[in-house]
Each structure stands twice: as C-alpha cells, then as structure tokens.
Write a protein that holds these residues in place. Sequence first.
Motif, mmCIF file in Angstrom:
data_model
loop_
_atom_site.group_PDB
_atom_site.id
_atom_site.type_symbol
_atom_site.label_atom_id
_atom_site.label_comp_id
_atom_site.label_asym_id
_atom_site.label_seq_id
_atom_site.Cartn_x
_atom_site.Cartn_y
_atom_site.Cartn_z
ATOM 1 N N ASP A 261 0.875 -1.173 0.000
ATOM 2 C CA ASP A 261 0.000 0.000 0.000
ATOM 3 C C ASP A 261 0.915 1.227 0.000
ATOM 4 O OD1 ASP A 261 -1.643 2.161 0.613
ATOM 5 O OD2 ASP A 261 -2.836 1.072 2.099
ATOM 6 N N LEU A 262 1.125 1.829 -1.167
ATOM 7 C CA LEU A 262 2.068 2.937 -1.273
ATOM 8 C C LEU A 262 1.597 4.170 -0.523
ATOM 9 C CD1 LEU A 262 3.253 2.663 -4.985
ATOM 10 C CD2 LEU A 262 4.385 1.834 -2.914
ATOM 11 N N ALA A 263 0.289 4.386 -0.468
ATOM 12 C CA ALA A 263 -0.225 5.537 0.286
ATOM 13 C C ALA A 263 0.107 5.380 1.762
ATOM 14 C CB ALA A 263 -1.732 5.673 0.088
ATOM 15 N N ASN A 264 -0.011 4.163 2.275
ATOM 16 C CA ASN A 264 0.355 3.920 3.674
ATOM 17 C C ASN A 264 1.865 4.028 3.851
ATOM 18 O OD1 ASN A 264 -0.180 3.059 6.457
ATOM 19 N ND2 ASN A 264 0.837 1.161 5.864
ATOM 20 N N GLY A 265 2.618 3.611 2.844
ATOM 21 C CA GLY A 265 4.069 3.747 2.912
ATOM 22 C C GLY A 265 4.488 5.198 3.010
ATOM 23 N N ARG A 266 3.817 6.073 2.258
ATOM 24 C CA ARG A 266 4.107 7.502 2.345
ATOM 25 C C ARG A 266 3.774 8.030 3.733
ATOM 26 N NH1 ARG A 266 1.724 12.460 2.108
ATOM 27 N NH2 ARG A 266 2.918 14.114 1.028
ATOM 28 N N ALA A 267 2.638 7.589 4.284
ATOM 29 C CA ALA A 267 2.260 8.016 5.630
ATOM 30 C C ALA A 267 3.298 7.584 6.649
ATOM 31 C CB ALA A 267 0.888 7.449 5.996
ATOM 32 N N MET A 268 3.847 6.368 6.492
ATOM 33 C CA MET A 268 4.856 5.876 7.418
ATOM 34 C C MET A 268 6.166 6.647 7.269
ATOM 35 S SD MET A 268 3.622 3.671 9.462
ATOM 36 C CE MET A 268 2.085 4.603 9.438
ATOM 37 N N LEU A 269 6.468 7.100 6.052
ATOM 38 C CA LEU A 269 7.672 7.900 5.840
ATOM 39 C C LEU A 269 7.631 9.154 6.709
ATOM 40 C CD1 LEU A 269 10.226 8.407 3.844
ATOM 41 C CD2 LEU A 269 8.678 10.058 2.790
ATOM 42 N N PHE A 270 6.486 9.839 6.715
ATOM 43 C CA PHE A 270 6.384 11.075 7.478
ATOM 44 C C PHE A 270 6.087 10.809 8.956
ATOM 45 C CE2 PHE A 270 5.584 12.606 3.126
ATOM 46 C CZ PHE A 270 6.610 13.541 3.063
ATOM 47 N N ALA A 271 5.331 9.767 9.269
ATOM 48 C CA ALA A 271 5.112 9.418 10.674
ATOM 49 C C ALA A 271 6.431 9.027 11.322
ATOM 50 C CB ALA A 271 4.105 8.272 10.785
ATOM 51 N N GLY A 272 7.296 8.368 10.549
ATOM 52 C CA GLY A 272 8.594 7.935 11.064
ATOM 53 C C GLY A 272 9.653 9.016 11.059
ATOM 54 N N GLY A 273 9.309 10.182 10.490
ATOM 55 C CA GLY A 273 10.266 11.296 10.507
ATOM 56 C C GLY A 273 11.491 11.085 9.642
ATOM 57 N N CYS A 274 11.412 10.198 8.653
ATOM 58 C CA CYS A 274 12.596 9.875 7.844
ATOM 59 C C CYS A 274 13.233 11.105 7.190
ATOM 60 C CB CYS A 274 12.256 8.833 6.791
ATOM 61 S SG CYS A 274 11.498 7.331 7.455
ATOM 62 N N PRO A 275 12.446 12.013 6.580
ATOM 63 C CA PRO A 275 13.088 13.167 5.931
ATOM 64 C C PRO A 275 13.826 14.087 6.896
ATOM 65 C CG PRO A 275 10.864 12.849 5.084
ATOM 66 C CD PRO A 275 11.003 11.974 6.292
ATOM 67 N N ALA A 276 13.403 14.124 8.161
ATOM 68 C CA ALA A 276 14.050 15.025 9.121
ATOM 69 C C ALA A 276 15.534 14.722 9.254
ATOM 70 C CB ALA A 276 13.355 14.927 10.485
ATOM 71 N N CYS A 277 15.901 13.456 9.166
ATOM 72 C CA CYS A 277 17.313 13.082 9.288
ATOM 73 C C CYS A 277 17.954 12.764 7.937
ATOM 74 C CB CYS A 277 17.462 11.867 10.199
ATOM 75 S SG CYS A 277 17.254 12.217 11.952
ATOM 76 N N HIS A 278 17.196 12.130 7.050
ATOM 77 C CA HIS A 278 17.811 11.559 5.853
ATOM 78 C C HIS A 278 17.700 12.420 4.597
ATOM 79 C CE1 HIS A 278 18.810 7.707 7.713
ATOM 80 N NE2 HIS A 278 17.655 7.784 8.335
ATOM 81 N N ALA A 279 16.851 13.460 4.608
ATOM 82 C CA ALA A 279 16.801 14.332 3.435
ATOM 83 C C ALA A 279 18.130 15.057 3.284
ATOM 84 C CB ALA A 279 15.656 15.336 3.569
ATOM 85 N N THR A 280 18.605 15.142 2.058
ATOM 86 C CA THR A 280 19.871 15.825 1.802
ATOM 87 C C THR A 280 19.782 17.266 2.295
ATOM 88 O OG1 THR A 280 20.168 14.453 -0.173
ATOM 89 C CG2 THR A 280 21.551 16.429 0.026
ATOM 90 N N PRO A 281 20.709 17.713 3.161
ATOM 91 C CA PRO A 281 20.649 19.080 3.693
ATOM 92 C C PRO A 281 20.721 20.148 2.597
ATOM 93 C CG PRO A 281 22.174 17.729 4.967
ATOM 94 C CD PRO A 281 21.817 16.944 3.748
#
Length: 311
Positions: A40-60
């Motif tokens: 479920d890609l929509a749920n995967g996107r929700a987990m990306l932001f719920a998990g805060g992945c971009p806060a640490c892993h997005a290229t500065p």
Amino acid sequence: MFRKLVNLVIVIVALGIAAFWIATIPQTVPASALPPRTPDLANGRAMLFAGGCPACHATPEQDDRTRLGGGLALKTPFGTFYAPNISPDPKAGIGGWSEADFVTALTKGTSPAGQHYYPVFPYGSYQNMALADVRDLFAYLETLPAVGDASRPHALSFPFSVRRVVGGWKFLFLAGEQYRPDPSQPPPLKRGAYLVNGPGHCAECHSPRNALGGIVAGQRFAGGPDPDLKGEDAWVPNITQKGLGDWSEKDIAYMLETGDTPDGDSVGGSMAQVVKNTAQLKPDDRVAIAAYVKSLPPVEGPPKPPKKKAE
C-alpha cells in the motif's frame, strides 16, 4: 597453586568473551518470514512522514524532502553520527537491499552486511511498527528519487567505533517485544499510542538517557538535555502532563500541523523539522497523537539548568 589460579582466570575470561560474543550476535529477519503481499504505497508515504525519515535523511540544504541522500550531522556524547543515504540508489543508497534487509534494519538494528547499527537510528522504537507498515514503507522508498551521494562515515572514538559493542547495548536496552497499546483504550488513543511509540519514536528525543545512552524508563517522555544544541536552548521539553500543563488536545494537534504553540510562539530546532513531517499526516492521525500525548501522566524530568544572569 599460582598456575592453577592463572588458568582459572584465563578460563573465566574466555567464557566471558564467548558469552558476550554469543549474546551480541546480530539478529536478522529471514525472507521466509515475509509472505507475498501487495504493498500500500499511500500507507508507505504516511509511514515515511510518521517515522520522521526526511528530518534526518533528506539531503541538507535542498527543499525536496523525498531526496533522501543523507548527510545530516547528529552530535551525541559518543561522537558525531551522519545520517546515511536511504534513497533507492543501488550503490550509495538502499537500492540493492532486499525487503528482508530493510525489515531487519528497522526492527533488529542489523545491516545487510550483518553488523549492528548504532541506536542513533531509532530501531528501539521502529521495532514496535506493524510488519505491514514496515513493508509498505520500503515499497514507497523504492519509488523515490535515487541520490548518488555517498554516506559519510561516523566520527566516533574507541570503543564506540567498534560495532560489536552495540550488541551489548542491545542486550541491555533493546526490548524483545513490540509495544502493545492498552486494548481497553478507544481506537483513536490506541492509534496515537502506536504512532508515538512506534514510527514517531517520540521517546527517543523526549526522554533523558543514562551514561550508556539508554532511555531512563522511569522518566520516559519527561525531557532532558539536547546534545545537538548549546546554551539555554539545549533542552528537549517534558511532554507529559508535568510539562504540557494546560495544553489541550486541540493545542497539541494544531502545533503538530503548524508549529505554533498556545502562547503565540512557534517550535524551533529539530522540532521544526518534526512538524514538517507531522503536517503531512492525516488530521485524524495528528488528533490521535495529541490524544495519547495528553493522556501521559505527569512525570518529573531531570532538572533544567538555570538561566545565566545577564552581566
């Protein structure tokens, strides 16, 4: 007699080393534990932001929060860690990983090479995620832009530079069971408990830690020093009722969407990055998080250093 004593010491040391080696074997999840399913890609996107992945892993220093090339420096008492590239690039990122590799990383803290990940990667919380959510997250990550930036090595001193030592930390502090919300709670509160204790990993920042870097269980969510900052602002707030006081559930949910606090101020530092993620969640999920956080009983945290008087 002396020779016997020496031999006994040698045997005890050898047994101790063997016991440590066995107890610190990195755990993995086999591919056979992952039956076929349609992600479920929509749920995967929700987990990306719920998990805060971009806060640490997005290229500065760039605005696209789906370019997960890593590079953010995370300062701790043990050294400086650098967030790795988790884009689908096959060489620099995780494009060459199997689904089992990814599930193992998030829930066991073990790399595809069979080494321990440092707990600055919050797998202690991610292990509480539902398997379906982890698998959906992996599927969604595979759809994001590939970034070819190589991950920077961590800057750690001995013995923290020895990854096998992390196995001892896991033995002491990594719970073997998933967090399970109280079944008597209403669905929104259970959802909030899951998001906060699982993908949201809120306790990882909002709890004090002991000398070995383990969360002080009796002061979970009660705030503490922020190793990434200096001065009077180097403090993560207490988010139990002791710290939030008269904040309402509506206040908390609104802050998670906008970053604005009830007193007319706005959050800063790493929390501003968190809000960029929680703002992407469904309103019901922010309401659920707010309900759970508001339900946390008051806990006295470590004393905050007094402000220095102006000279």
